[in-house]
Design a protein around this motif. Structure first.
Motif, PDB file in Angstrom:
ATOM      1  N   VAL A 119      34.369  21.270  71.342  1.00  0.00           N
ATOM      2  CA  VAL A 119      34.492  21.990  72.606  1.00  0.00           C
ATOM      3  C   VAL A 119      35.899  21.763  73.139  1.00  0.00           C
ATOM      4  O   VAL A 119      36.306  20.628  73.378  1.00  0.00           O
ATOM      5  N   TYR A 120      36.638  22.856  73.281  1.00  0.00           N
ATOM      6  CA  TYR A 120      37.987  22.811  73.835  1.00  0.00           C
ATOM      7  C   TYR A 120      37.959  23.521  75.176  1.00  0.00           C
ATOM      8  O   TYR A 120      37.648  24.712  75.234  1.00  0.00           O
ATOM      9  N   TYR A 121      38.244  22.817  76.237  1.00  0.00           N
ATOM     10  CA  TYR A 121      38.237  23.388  77.582  1.00  0.00           C
ATOM     11  C   TYR A 121      36.949  24.150  77.868  1.00  0.00           C
ATOM     12  O   TYR A 121      36.956  25.245  78.405  1.00  0.00           O
ATOM     13  N   ALA A 152      21.255  28.000  65.248  1.00  0.00           N
ATOM     14  CA  ALA A 152      21.390  26.689  65.877  1.00  0.00           C
ATOM     15  C   ALA A 152      22.850  26.521  66.279  1.00  0.00           C
ATOM     16  O   ALA A 152      23.737  27.212  65.759  1.00  0.00           O
ATOM     17  N   LEU A 153      23.085  25.599  67.194  1.00  0.00           N
ATOM     18  CA  LEU A 153      24.423  25.331  67.696  1.00  0.00           C
ATOM     19  C   LEU A 153      24.702  23.837  67.599  1.00  0.00           C
ATOM     20  O   LEU A 153      23.878  23.016  68.028  1.00  0.00           O
ATOM     21  N   ILE A 154      25.860  23.496  67.025  1.00  0.00           N
ATOM     22  CA  ILE A 154      26.312  22.113  66.924  1.00  0.00           C
ATOM     23  C   ILE A 154      27.629  22.007  67.677  1.00  0.00           C
ATOM     24  O   ILE A 154      28.563  22.764  67.409  1.00  0.00           O
ATOM     25  N   LEU A 155      27.695  21.065  68.622  1.00  0.00           N
ATOM     26  CA  LEU A 155      28.902  20.896  69.434  1.00  0.00           C
ATOM     27  C   LEU A 155      29.319  19.428  69.470  1.00  0.00           C
ATOM     28  O   LEU A 155      28.479  18.545  69.612  1.00  0.00           O
ATOM     29  N   ALA A 156      30.617  19.211  69.378  1.00  0.00           N
ATOM     30  CA  ALA A 156      31.180  17.875  69.526  1.00  0.00           C
ATOM     31  C   ALA A 156      32.256  17.933  70.599  1.00  0.00           C
ATOM     32  O   ALA A 156      32.959  18.942  70.731  1.00  0.00           O
ATOM     33  N   SER A 157      32.364  16.856  71.363  1.00  0.00           N
ATOM     34  CA  SER A 157      33.371  16.821  72.423  1.00  0.00           C
ATOM     35  C   SER A 157      33.720  15.371  72.741  1.00  0.00           C
ATOM     36  O   SER A 157      33.067  14.450  72.252  1.00  0.00           O
TER      37      SER A 157
END
Length: 184
Positions: A98-100, A127-132
């Protein structure tokens, strides 16, 4: 099941990539075919909005002249590799740091360029995979996912999987993604 994972991180061994690999490992163990495409490492231009993919004649209504089965984007680049699989996949997984607050530009480029094909013909699940780095920054990414990818595709939502932090993804998170892959 034929699964396409669109991975939007430029970091080849970052947390997003590790999460994708865990999911793919579980899915392959269950007998599924998994294609991981690192779109951040591909050459995919942004949509030009020319509508050549739909041969829109002057003066005609947009909705009356859309023919997604005939759609061919005017831009020749690595998006063609995704188009080759587009109507064959039964599940798509969108994975991105996740960028901004939003997915990376390469993921958004794929989203915009999907105008040429619209809804994948055989899609059943997403499906959704997010890293932040931080918790609570996923809202815009989830909005895009539910509003377009999962929502517009009218596919079964298999969930949103997130990890926030500088450290490597912990084993329990990776196990959760492996189990998702196995459970399909």
């Amino acid at each position: 099941m034929n699964i396409l994972v669109l991975q939007g991180s430029p970091r080849l061994d970052g947390n997003t990539a590790k999460m994708c690999e865990a999911f793919a490992r579980g899915a392959r163990e269950a007998g599924h075919t998994v294609h991981i495409m690192n779109v951040a490492r591909m050459s995919i231009s942004e949509c030009q909005g020319c509508l050549k993919c739909h041969s829109i004649p002057q003066g005609e209504e947009l909705e009356a002249s859309l023919h997604p089965e005939d759609g061919r984007c005017a831009i020749r680049d690595d998006m063609d590799k995704i188009y080759e699989l587009w109507n064959e996949v039964e599940m798509m997984v969108f994975a991105s740091p996740v960028y901004y607050g939003s997915p990376t530009a390469p993921i958004l480029a794929v989203l915009h360029r999907s105008l040429a094909k619209f809804v994948p013909a055989k899609i059943k699940k997403t499906a959704l995979i997010l890293a932040s780095l931080y918790e609570d920054v996923y809202h815009a990414s989830e909005y895009i996912y539910y509003g377009y990818f999962q929502g517009y595709f009218n596919a079964e939502d298999c969930g949103v999987y997130t990890y926030a932090g500088l450290d490597d993804v912990p084993a329990d998170k990776l196990n959760e993604l492996e189990e998702l892959g196995r459970s399909l």
